[in-house]
Scaffold this motif. Sequence first.
Motif, short mmCIF file in Angstrom:
data_model
loop_
_atom_site.label_atom_id
_atom_site.label_comp_id
_atom_site.label_asym_id
_atom_site.label_seq_id
_atom_site.Cartn_x
_atom_site.Cartn_y
_atom_site.Cartn_z
N ARG A 35 0.81 -1.22 0.00
CA ARG A 35 0.00 0.00 0.00
C ARG A 35 0.84 1.27 0.00
O ARG A 35 0.38 2.32 -0.47
CB ARG A 35 -0.95 -0.01 1.19
CG ARG A 35 -2.09 -1.03 1.03
CD ARG A 35 -2.91 -1.17 2.30
NE ARG A 35 -3.77 -0.06 2.59
CZ ARG A 35 -5.10 -0.03 2.41
NH1 ARG A 35 -5.70 -1.07 1.88
NH2 ARG A 35 -5.80 1.03 2.74
N HIS A 36 2.08 1.19 0.51
CA HIS A 36 2.84 2.43 0.70
C HIS A 36 4.28 2.37 0.20
O HIS A 36 4.96 3.39 0.19
CB HIS A 36 2.84 2.82 2.18
CG HIS A 36 1.48 2.87 2.79
ND1 HIS A 36 0.54 3.81 2.40
CD2 HIS A 36 0.88 2.09 3.72
CE1 HIS A 36 -0.58 3.60 3.09
NE2 HIS A 36 -0.40 2.57 3.89
N GLY A 37 4.75 1.20 -0.20
CA GLY A 37 6.13 1.07 -0.63
C GLY A 37 6.33 1.44 -2.09
O GLY A 37 5.37 1.68 -2.84
N LYS A 77 18.78 5.20 1.80
CA LYS A 77 17.53 5.95 1.61
C LYS A 77 16.49 5.16 0.80
O LYS A 77 15.28 5.41 0.93
CB LYS A 77 17.81 7.28 0.91
CG LYS A 77 18.34 7.15 -0.50
CD LYS A 77 18.59 8.50 -1.15
CE LYS A 77 19.07 8.34 -2.59
NZ LYS A 77 19.31 9.66 -3.24
N ASP A 78 16.94 4.20 0.00
CA ASP A 78 15.99 3.40 -0.79
C ASP A 78 15.15 2.49 0.09
O ASP A 78 14.15 1.91 -0.38
CB ASP A 78 16.74 2.55 -1.82
CG ASP A 78 17.34 3.38 -2.94
OD1 ASP A 78 16.95 4.56 -3.07
OD2 ASP A 78 18.19 2.86 -3.68
N GLY A 88 7.74 5.20 1.45
CA GLY A 88 7.05 6.44 1.12
C GLY A 88 7.93 7.66 1.33
O GLY A 88 9.16 7.63 1.15
N GLU A 89 7.29 8.76 1.76
CA GLU A 89 8.01 10.02 1.96
C GLU A 89 8.58 10.12 3.36
O GLU A 89 7.97 9.67 4.33
CB GLU A 89 7.07 11.21 1.73
CG GLU A 89 6.54 11.37 0.33
CD GLU A 89 5.69 12.61 0.21
OE1 GLU A 89 6.20 13.72 0.46
OE2 GLU A 89 4.49 12.48 -0.10
N GLU A 90 9.75 10.74 3.45
CA GLU A 90 10.32 11.01 4.77
C GLU A 90 9.39 11.93 5.55
O GLU A 90 8.86 12.91 5.03
CB GLU A 90 11.69 11.67 4.62
CG GLU A 90 12.35 12.01 5.97
CD GLU A 90 13.63 12.80 5.81
OE1 GLU A 90 13.74 13.88 6.43
OE2 GLU A 90 14.53 12.32 5.08
N TYR A 105 0.99 6.23 7.10
CA TYR A 105 1.19 4.84 6.70
C TYR A 105 1.05 3.91 7.91
O TYR A 105 0.47 2.83 7.81
CB TYR A 105 2.58 4.64 6.09
CG TYR A 105 3.03 5.68 5.10
CD1 TYR A 105 2.13 6.27 4.20
CD2 TYR A 105 4.36 6.09 5.06
CE1 TYR A 105 2.56 7.23 3.29
CE2 TYR A 105 4.80 7.04 4.16
CZ TYR A 105 3.89 7.62 3.27
OH TYR A 105 4.33 8.56 2.38
N LEU A 106 1.59 4.37 9.03
CA LEU A 106 1.56 3.54 10.24
C LEU A 106 0.14 3.31 10.72
O LEU A 106 -0.23 2.18 11.08
CB LEU A 106 2.38 4.22 11.34
CG LEU A 106 2.48 3.49 12.68
CD1 LEU A 106 3.12 2.12 12.52
CD2 LEU A 106 3.25 4.33 13.69
N VAL A 107 -0.69 4.35 10.73
CA VAL A 107 -2.08 4.20 11.18
C VAL A 107 -2.81 3.20 10.28
O VAL A 107 -3.59 2.37 10.76
CB VAL A 107 -2.79 5.57 11.18
CG1 VAL A 107 -4.30 5.41 11.37
CG2 VAL A 107 -2.22 6.45 12.28
#
Length: 390
Positions: free
Chosen positions: A102-104, A226-227, A231-233, A239-241
């Motif tokens: 979902r977020h990677g 960093k890879d 998602g975004e820094e 994403y966690l929720v």
Amino acid sequence: MNFEITQDQLMLKEGVRKIANDFGLEYWREKDAKHEFVHELWSELGKNGYIGVSISEEYGGVGLGLVEMAMVIEELSKAGAGSTVGQLFMLTPIFGGITIERHGSEVQKREYLPKIASGEMNFCMALTEPNAGSNSLEITTFARKEGDHYIINGQKTWISGVNVADKMLLVARTTKKEDVQRKTDGISLFLVDSKDSAIVTQPIEKVGTHCVQSDEVFIENLKVHKDNLIGEEGKGWRYLVDTLNAERIVTTAGLVGTGELALKLAVDYSKERVVFNNTPIGAYQGIQFPLAELSAEINVAQLMNYKAAWLYDQSIPNGAEANTAKLIAGKAAFGLCDRAMQVLGGFGYAKEYHVERIWRDVRLFKIAPVSEEMILNFIAQHNLGMPRSY
């Protein structure tokens, strides 16, 4: 939404039920006694597609959803695993699979998801800290950017499955709390090698869930490219929720199955145990009524959990449903395990009859992965619109 179980879902349940029965009560009792991870079962689930049930076919999964994953967990739980199996699906299919899909990035999806789906790669998540339990926004583990890498330092606690994990979903701050406008800013998620020498673990002795080890984790100068950022820094809280809502759903599925297992053990014994006037104890309302009431509650929890999972699969907000289902299931599953122990009397305390194991294990889930009190805070604030209490 439609609550009708489809023919395909029935076939899914039947298929996993066969595996679940092969790894039944005796298997789990032995693994619990030895404090061993269930490698044999996990391998079999991977080979037959059940670990990757919610991963897209494009990445080696079955392409179904969290509703089907909940059904798989229920079947495993009620066949003998109890609530521990919810933890197993929490660790790899959720912390690894759901989060990455979902977020990677596309590269992360192609690298990790096929190995997750097959059972080749195990995950854990490092979120909780000694001074940041339910209030995850207070974490202090920090990732400092240096060129193309981050250098991470911190301490985590109650990290389940790290001893058998290949990869860790690590939650850290990339901006200190005092330097952000909102507390939810500045949190990032990283994919790291759990066997890296910069990560040191120490097991925690605990009451139950012995098949899933929990550890203190110490992180000193862990270098991460960093890879490996998800998602975004600084945007990791969102994403966690999303991941934690899925965590609630699989936990609840394990609790539903556990409640059904405890109910079966209690009912079967109550039909066989004869006392006084040659009457089975199951004929007495003192035995019947508590079991009947708790059975109704676990059925309600199951339906609410299916609703939460369906909403999740449609990418519709589901926090209220996921939390409500977990609250009801936690109370009902523990109630059924405790009542089963009472029905069996002295035998309920004996390892031979299995109730004591599921009773020990299920007690955790009135606390974890979110406590009943924190769920009630959520319902009061978000569902009822009442003032924040903490």
